[in-house]
Write a protein that holds these residues in place. Structure first.
Motif, PDB file in Angstrom:
ATOM      1  N   GLN A 106      12.032  61.678  46.722  1.00  0.00           N
ATOM      2  CA  GLN A 106      12.545  62.339  47.929  1.00  0.00           C
ATOM      3  C   GLN A 106      11.536  62.243  49.065  1.00  0.00           C
ATOM      4  O   GLN A 106      11.896  61.925  50.208  1.00  0.00           O
ATOM      5  N   ALA A 107      10.269  62.487  48.730  1.00  0.00           N
ATOM      6  CA  ALA A 107       9.225  62.434  49.764  1.00  0.00           C
ATOM      7  C   ALA A 107       9.040  61.014  50.293  1.00  0.00           C
ATOM      8  O   ALA A 107       8.937  60.797  51.513  1.00  0.00           O
ATOM      9  N   LYS A 108       9.012  60.027  49.380  1.00  0.00           N
ATOM     10  CA  LYS A 108       8.796  58.638  49.789  1.00  0.00           C
ATOM     11  C   LYS A 108       9.931  58.114  50.659  1.00  0.00           C
ATOM     12  O   LYS A 108       9.717  57.339  51.597  1.00  0.00           O
ATOM     13  N   GLN A 109      11.157  58.534  50.354  1.00  0.00           N
ATOM     14  CA  GLN A 109      12.316  58.059  51.114  1.00  0.00           C
ATOM     15  C   GLN A 109      12.653  58.965  52.291  1.00  0.00           C
ATOM     16  O   GLN A 109      13.627  58.708  52.999  1.00  0.00           O
ATOM     17  N   ASN A 110      11.835  60.028  52.441  1.00  0.00           N
ATOM     18  CA  ASN A 110      12.091  61.001  53.510  1.00  0.00           C
ATOM     19  C   ASN A 110      13.528  61.518  53.441  1.00  0.00           C
ATOM     20  O   ASN A 110      14.209  61.668  54.469  1.00  0.00           O
ATOM     21  N   ALA A 111      13.985  61.766  52.196  1.00  0.00           N
ATOM     22  CA  ALA A 111      15.353  62.251  51.981  1.00  0.00           C
ATOM     23  C   ALA A 111      15.422  63.744  52.251  1.00  0.00           C
ATOM     24  O   ALA A 111      14.497  64.488  51.907  1.00  0.00           O
ATOM     25  N   PRO A 112      16.501  64.231  52.836  1.00  0.00           N
ATOM     26  CA  PRO A 112      16.604  65.659  53.139  1.00  0.00           C
ATOM     27  C   PRO A 112      16.692  66.533  51.882  1.00  0.00           C
ATOM     28  O   PRO A 112      16.230  67.667  51.877  1.00  0.00           O
ATOM     29  N   THR A 113      17.301  66.019  50.823  1.00  0.00           N
ATOM     30  CA  THR A 113      17.429  66.750  49.558  1.00  0.00           C
ATOM     31  C   THR A 113      17.371  65.756  48.408  1.00  0.00           C
ATOM     32  O   THR A 113      17.546  64.538  48.607  1.00  0.00           O
ATOM     33  N   ILE A 114      17.141  66.255  47.209  1.00  0.00           N
ATOM     34  CA  ILE A 114      17.185  65.378  46.037  1.00  0.00           C
ATOM     35  C   ILE A 114      18.595  64.848  45.829  1.00  0.00           C
ATOM     36  O   ILE A 114      18.787  63.684  45.439  1.00  0.00           O
ATOM     37  N   SER A 115      19.610  65.678  46.123  1.00  0.00           N
ATOM     38  CA  SER A 115      20.994  65.228  45.957  1.00  0.00           C
ATOM     39  C   SER A 115      21.301  64.016  46.833  1.00  0.00           C
ATOM     40  O   SER A 115      22.159  63.194  46.485  1.00  0.00           O
ATOM     41  N   TYR A 116      20.595  63.876  47.941  1.00  0.00           N
ATOM     42  CA  TYR A 116      20.797  62.738  48.846  1.00  0.00           C
ATOM     43  C   TYR A 116      20.444  61.426  48.156  1.00  0.00           C
ATOM     44  O   TYR A 116      21.051  60.383  48.439  1.00  0.00           O
ATOM     45  N   LEU A 117      19.477  61.472  47.219  1.00  0.00           N
ATOM     46  CA  LEU A 117      19.071  60.261  46.503  1.00  0.00           C
ATOM     47  C   LEU A 117      20.238  59.671  45.715  1.00  0.00           C
ATOM     48  O   LEU A 117      20.345  58.450  45.571  1.00  0.00           O
ATOM     49  N   GLY A 118      21.112  60.543  45.199  1.00  0.00           N
ATOM     50  CA  GLY A 118      22.213  60.079  44.362  1.00  0.00           C
ATOM     51  C   GLY A 118      23.537  59.999  45.087  1.00  0.00           C
ATOM     52  O   GLY A 118      24.599  59.991  44.450  1.00  0.00           O
ATOM     53  N   ARG A 119      23.482  59.905  46.410  1.00  0.00           N
ATOM     54  CA  ARG A 119      24.724  59.986  47.203  1.00  0.00           C
ATOM     55  C   ARG A 119      25.708  58.882  46.881  1.00  0.00           C
ATOM     56  O   ARG A 119      26.922  59.068  46.984  1.00  0.00           O
ATOM     57  N   HIS A 120      25.249  57.700  46.478  1.00  0.00           N
ATOM     58  CA  HIS A 120      26.151  56.581  46.190  1.00  0.00           C
ATOM     59  C   HIS A 120      26.169  56.230  44.704  1.00  0.00           C
ATOM     60  O   HIS A 120      26.527  55.106  44.334  1.00  0.00           O
ATOM     61  N   PHE A 121      25.781  57.180  43.874  1.00  0.00           N
ATOM     62  CA  PHE A 121      25.797  56.962  42.427  1.00  0.00           C
ATOM     63  C   PHE A 121      26.736  58.003  41.828  1.00  0.00           C
ATOM     64  O   PHE A 121      26.531  59.205  41.990  1.00  0.00           O
TER      65      PHE A 121
END
Length: 642
Positions: free
Chosen positions: A415-430
């Motif tokens: 999350q930090a490396k991708q500057n994602a707003p939330t952890i859930s954002y990481l899995g948005r397309h999975f």
């Protein structure tokens, strides 16, 4: 059954035993004992009159698998493990046995068999039936044909077990024994749910619990749907168990207040016998409470906690911890699988949810039991089958942490490396749909499987972490589906009271709260909530007056339950919107799978008789758990059965 050696009298005089009232620091000390028997271990817990745990011990129990799909245990072995655990608590924590005022059991919903004439265990191991393994375990899947025969009756009582009787319930197992035992041996047998069998071993009487008989044996309480005797004679006759109708169902426990006695959870059903007291190292005459199935002890051990809930999470018509608030609280007992227990003031029928069951915990109230076939087991399976698992395990070991905590930290790093707003954002397309072990609730279809949208060639730890997150998201979204289905049918669930090992997973608990849009409550005793609930039932039994009237269970829960922490749903409107969309996709994956299967089955059926299933093949409606352990996993693992 060999007796345990008599425990030596309390060895030294302590301050609590002082004869001088001026030196007496504990003028009145009460303890209560709870015993929890899961699939793998027996656990004992002693609490004080405030509900604080003062002693906890466990011992592994034997499990035999004579052939694929057959699982057996022994009440002799289990009793020995219980006695060892109780002795260990008394000795290690220097507890005076005379301070134990009441005890109660919870156990898996397994079938225990004894001889009516000798009261000795009767073997369930065919074809010789010549050992002391007298328990057909809940996860035993031997009675496939018997389950099909039972459900083919479409008897009205099946409404109260979710529409079909599961192979994991006990009447199919009794019928299997009749079909495979020598007649003269079966005719000597009497049958118990395991919790009732342990109560019998403790008291010597033949009393039964509503929890065991109503939830797992097809007993319909008197007055429900015209039930006159509880046991349904026409049903037993129809399935080939008419011999159990004789003598007013004596071999099943009899008729309540005629030749038998049935009690709700924790009501005093007897006292500890001389023999059992000697085995356990306790005093005879201790009050014994009516036992429960292990998941229901989890409800007792969690939902009464005083918690900081407000607004829409409470029923505004009642005080914050009034018994009526129980109707808004779902107990989710999570381990290898998750079991969902809810109470209602009136019967609520929900497709894919067992029940409604009256009187099992509190007289006059109804319980419903939903569940996810595999949650902890699903997480384990997803991790262990990923190419990066061994690398991740080695790294976790180097940090002296477990794989789940390691992956949670890895997700935070991503999350930090991708500057994602939330952890859930990481899995948005999975998009992962995880019914790899079939579906218990609310689809109630053992043929359900998994599916994934968004697969890539990523074999790295990042890919593993994403798959792990998607699995947690699936568990949370399916919980939402179960609660939504129950509430649409008439339940009023507004909060989730968790227990079990998954409570330690902060990301999963946050996802659960956010996906369901309601608070998740985590108990103080994360790993001991079930046996803590059993100990509360012991306290209820100890409260019995000379007429047998006991303190209300909810009052005991209110006094003895220990609040933990509250996990609120996300207040980020963007994450809320994302999870709503993911839930829409989840439902589409669920329903599309069923539609695709129907379309393909229609085509396959046209191929001709030569390719049709053999006549008599068990259909999916037979039960909710056809997959054997080696063949794809158990389709319903109960809490406390790990």
């Amino acid at each position: 059954m060999a007796s345990m050696p008599l425990r030596q009298p309390y060895r030294q005089q302590s301050r609590q035993m002082s004869t001088d009232p001026h030196n007496e620091l504990n003028p009145h000390l009460d303890h209560f004992l709870g015993i929890d028997v899961g699939t793998g271990s027996a656990r004992a817990c002693v609490i004080d009159n405030k509900g604080e745990i003062v002693g906890l011990a466990s011992e592994n129990i034997g499990l035999w698998q004579p052939e694929q799909g057959y699982y057996e245990q022994s009440t002799n072995d289990i009793w020995r493990c219980i006695c060892n655990s109780v002795h260990r608590i008394l000795n290690q924590h220097n507890i005076d046995p005379s301070t134990i005022r009441g005890l109660a059991f919870d156990a898996t919903c397994s079938l225990a068999v004894f001889a009516e004439d000798t009261d000795e265990p009767v073997s369930v191991t065919g074809p010789k039936f010549d050992n002391d393994r007298n328990i057909v375990l809940w996860l035993d899947h031997r009675p496939v044909e018997e389950t099909a025969k039972i459900n083919a009756t479409e008897h009205n009582l099946l409404r109260y077990v979710g529409g079909t009787m599961s192979i994991e319930m006990e009447i199919p197992k009794v019928l299997w024994l009749k079909n495979h035992m020598p007649k003269e041996l079966f005719d000597r047998c009497k049958f118990y749910d395991l919790a009732d069998a342990l109560t019998h071993m403790a008291t010597g009487n033949e009393n039964r619990s509503f929890c065991s008989t109503v939830c797992k044996q097809g007993y319909v309480p008197v007055g429900v749907d015209g039930s006159v005797k509880g046991w349904q004679g026409d049903f037993l006759e129809a399935i080939g168990l008419g011999d159990l109708v004789k003598d007013d169902f004596k071999r099943l426990g009899g008729v309540n207040s005629v030749n038998g006695l049935y009690k709700s959870a924790g009501e005093k059903c007897g006292t500890l016998s001389e023999k059992a007291a000697q085995d356990l190292g306790l005093n005879p005459g201790i009050a014994v409470g009516s036992g429960v199935i292990d998941a229901y002890a989890g409800w007792v051990g969690t939902v009464g906690a005083k918690v900081n809930l407000h607004g829409s999470s409470l029923s505004t018509d009642y005080a914050s911890n009034d018994r009526q608030q129980a109707f808004t609280r779902l107990a989710a007992v999570a381990g290898t699988s998750t079991c969902h227990i809810a109470m209602s003031p009136e019967p609520v029928f929900v497709k894919g949810v067992w029940g409604p069951y009256r009187d099992v915990l509190i007289p006059g109230f109804w319980m419903a039991e939903g569940g996810q076939s595999a949650t902890g087991e699903l997480l384990k399976h997803v991790l262990e089958t990923h190419p990066a698992f061994q690398h991740a395990m080695s790294t976790a070991d180097s940090y002296n942490t477990n794989i789940y905590d390691y992956l949670n930290e890895h997700l935070k790093d991503m999350q930090a490396k991708q500057n994602a707003p939330t952890i859930s954002y990481l899995g948005r397309h999975f998009y992962f749909y995880g019914d790899l072990f079939g579906n218990r609730s609310p689809i109630a279809d053992p043929r359900m499987t998994g599916s994934v949208i968004g697969l890539s060639s990523d074999k790295s730890v990042d890919g593993l972490a994403l798959y792990y997150y998607a699995t947690m998201e699936f568990i949370a979204l399916q919980t939402h589906q179960i609660i939504e289905t129950m509430n649409k049918s008439g339940h009023q669930i507004k909060s989730i009271f968790m227990s079990g090992s998954q409570c330690q997973n902060s990301i999963l608990m946050s996802l659960m709260a956010s996906a369901c849009n309601m608070p998740v409550l985590i108990p103080q005793y994360v790993h001991a909530a079930v046996v803590h609930g059993a100990a509360m039932l012991g306290a209820k039994a100890a409260s019995a007056d000379k007429d047998g009237k006991t303190e209300a269970l909810w009052d005991i829960m209110d006094r003895m339950s220990k609040p933990g922490k509250t996990v609120p749903p996300t207040n980020d409107p963007h994450e809320q919107e994302l999870l709503k969309v993911k839930y829409k996709v989840f439902l589409d994956q669920c329903h599309s799978q069923q539609e695709y299967r129907r379309d393909v089955d229609e085509v396959v059926e046209k191929w001709g008789k030569g390719n049709k299933e053999p006549e008599g093949t068990v259909k999916p409606k037979v039960e909710q758990g056809e997959k054997g352990k080696e063949g794809g996993g158990i389709n319903m693992m109960l809490p406390g059965s790990i």
